[in-house]
Motif scaffolding. Structure first.
Motif, PDB file in Angstrom:
ATOM      1  N   ASN A  75       0.835  -1.205   0.000  1.00 28.21           N
ATOM      2  CA  ASN A  75       0.000   0.000   0.000  1.00 28.21           C
ATOM      3  C   ASN A  75       0.868   1.253   0.000  1.00 28.21           C
ATOM      4  OD1 ASN A  75      -3.134  -0.020   0.304  1.00 28.21           O
ATOM      5  ND2 ASN A  75      -2.451  -1.868   1.371  1.00 28.21           N
ATOM      6  N   ARG A 130      -3.552   5.354   1.488  1.00 26.89           N
ATOM      7  CA  ARG A 130      -2.501   4.331   1.414  1.00 26.89           C
ATOM      8  C   ARG A 130      -1.361   4.619   2.387  1.00 26.89           C
ATOM      9  NH1 ARG A 130      -2.611   3.030  -5.174  1.00 26.89           N
ATOM     10  NH2 ARG A 130      -4.740   2.193  -5.105  1.00 26.89           N
ATOM     11  N   TYR A 135      -7.767   1.298  -1.616  1.00 27.20           N
ATOM     12  CA  TYR A 135      -7.089   0.058  -1.219  1.00 27.20           C
ATOM     13  C   TYR A 135      -7.271  -1.095  -2.199  1.00 27.20           C
ATOM     14  CZ  TYR A 135      -6.739   2.586   3.194  1.00 27.20           C
ATOM     15  OH  TYR A 135      -6.467   3.534   4.147  1.00 27.20           O
TER      16      TYR A 135
END
Length: 429
Positions: free
Chosen positions: A138, A259, A310
């Motif tokens: 991420n 993120r 995500y």
């Protein structure tokens, strides 16, 4: 003896992904200008943008099959060369008689470079951070929306001072040269699968498992929801709001922030919980984009941004954590599936977009005549009004995809929760 420097490899990887995302953000911003300058239809623009999306899976799937054999460094050197050639060819497009083919070929090269970056960097990040894969993926992938923010703002502000699209594209050369230099200097580890001694037969069995196939199919929807919408948002909202690029930048900005704090979110909700919530927010955001106008579009952009934040890294992280025997190939097949789906969807939506516009023009009108009409004329006004109808309609059609994902990820959430309970029960028995 090799001296592996994880942090420097991670920084260089982020720069490489920054170039990938700049290509998306800048291309999204200049797409309308390219259409006008080179007299390209919506279908032709869709073919050009779609090229980046099928060039990506072509490279990422090939890279997935060969990365264990040739190493991640060689792949990233290839990505650097492909980026360099693609950017320079784009800049030189006006020197050719036709704009379509040089844009098609240069976009293909950039798409293949982007896919090669993903083919090498996703397994690289998973390898150098084995205990924190989803979170670090991420963090790595925040540079994708980050680059879209930067690219969109570059286009917006340089347009304000009448600096042409060629200079805007040329800004990508700076991070390209830097990441190429860094990767040439650094040593690389072998991939995680090679280090673990997982055989090829084990790897191929894992990608034939029902769970992998399910994620592979779901990636079609998550990628289309995020990337098609972001890439076409300036065109789709062109005559709904004059700030289409800022809507894109706001969406991507939300992704960057989301993120950046992925660690606590993923650990608190679980990857499957995150995917389910993402589908819900994406559907709500798209619904608002397709049915609202004015300042509410910015609210819609924030909600949509939360939804798609995500999707991509969590899908890859889920594969790496729950189907680890699939190795780099598994992650790259999933990434390639997403980009291929976007390329196909973009191709069909380009033609559909043109057909909606044509339907909303006076009966018997020639679409090409209205598209090239002089600004301020009745024909130009009619064309803009038809575009204002077509854009939201395309968004509303795309809304069906995250709605389907809500059902799919709800099923995955309960399946994985049941599987975890069963594992704990077995361990304590």
């Amino acid at each position: 003896m090799k001296q592996i420097q994880p942090n420097k490899l991670f920084v260089a990887s982020c720069l490489a992904l920054l170039v990938t995302s700049l290509s998306f953000g800048i291309r999204a911003g200049i797409l309308g200008q390219l259409g006008v300058q080179f007299h390209l239809s919506g279908q032709e623009l869709a073919i050009i943008t779609g090229t980046a999306f099928w060039g990506f899976p072509l490279a990422v799937v090939i890279g997935g099959f060969i990365v264990d054999a040739i190493g991640m460094k060689r792949l990233l050197v290839a990505a650097f060369l492909l980026h360099l050639i693609g950017i320079l060819l784009t800049i030189c497009t006006p020197w050719f008689a036709s704009g379509f083919w040089p844009l098609f070929i240069s976009t293909l090269f950039i798409g293949m470079a982007n896919g090669t970056v993903e083919a090498a960097c996703n397994p690289l990040v998973a390898t150098i951070f084995p205990d924190n894969k989803t979170t670090k993926l991420n963090h790595f992938h925040l540079w994708f929306p980050g680059g879209i923010v930067i690219g969109s703002l570059i286009v917006f502000f340089l347009n304000q001072v009448n600096i042409g699209w060629q200079i805007q594209v040329a800004t990508m050369l700076i991070p390209t040269l830097i990441y190429g230099f860094l990767f040439l200097k650094l040593d690389f580890p072998v991939t995680e699968r090679v280090a673990a001694g997982v055989s090829n037969s084990q790897m191929y069995r894992s990608i034939a498992s029902p769970l992998f196939i399910f994620i592979f199919i779901c990636m079609f929807g998550t990628a289309i929801t995020e990337l098609f919408t972001n890439q076409w948002i300036e065109i789709l909202l062109k005559n709904v709001t004059e700030y289409g690029l800022l809507v894109l930048a706001l969406t991507a900005g939300v992704q960057v922030l989301g993120r950046a704090v992925a660690g606590p979110v993923v650990h608190k909700m679980s990857p499957t919980g995150v995917l389910l919530a993402s589908a819900i927010f994406s559907a709500l955001g798209l619904y608002m984009m397709g049915s609202m106008s004015g300042t509410m579009l910015f609210v819609a952009a924030v909600i949509f941004g939360i939804g798609i934040t995500y999707f991509w890294p969590t899908m890859l992280g889920f594969v790496s954590e729950n189907i680890p025997e699939s190795g780099a190939l598994g992650m790259n097949l999933v990434g390639g599936a997403g980009m291929f789906a976007v390329s196909v969807y973009t191709f069909f939506m380009g033609g559909f977009y043109d057909s909606i516009i044509a339907k909303n023009l006076p009966a018997g009108a020639s679409l090409d005549t209205y598209r090239s009409a002089t600004p301020g004329t009745a024909e130009a006004t009619a064309f803009q009004q038809a575009q204002a109808v077509a854009g939201p309609e395309i968004i509303n059609v795309t809304l069906v995809i995250p709605v389907i994902l809500i059902v799919a990820f709800a099923g995955l959430f309960f399946y994985m929760r049941g599987k975890k309970k069963q594992t704990l029960h077995t361990q304590t028995a």
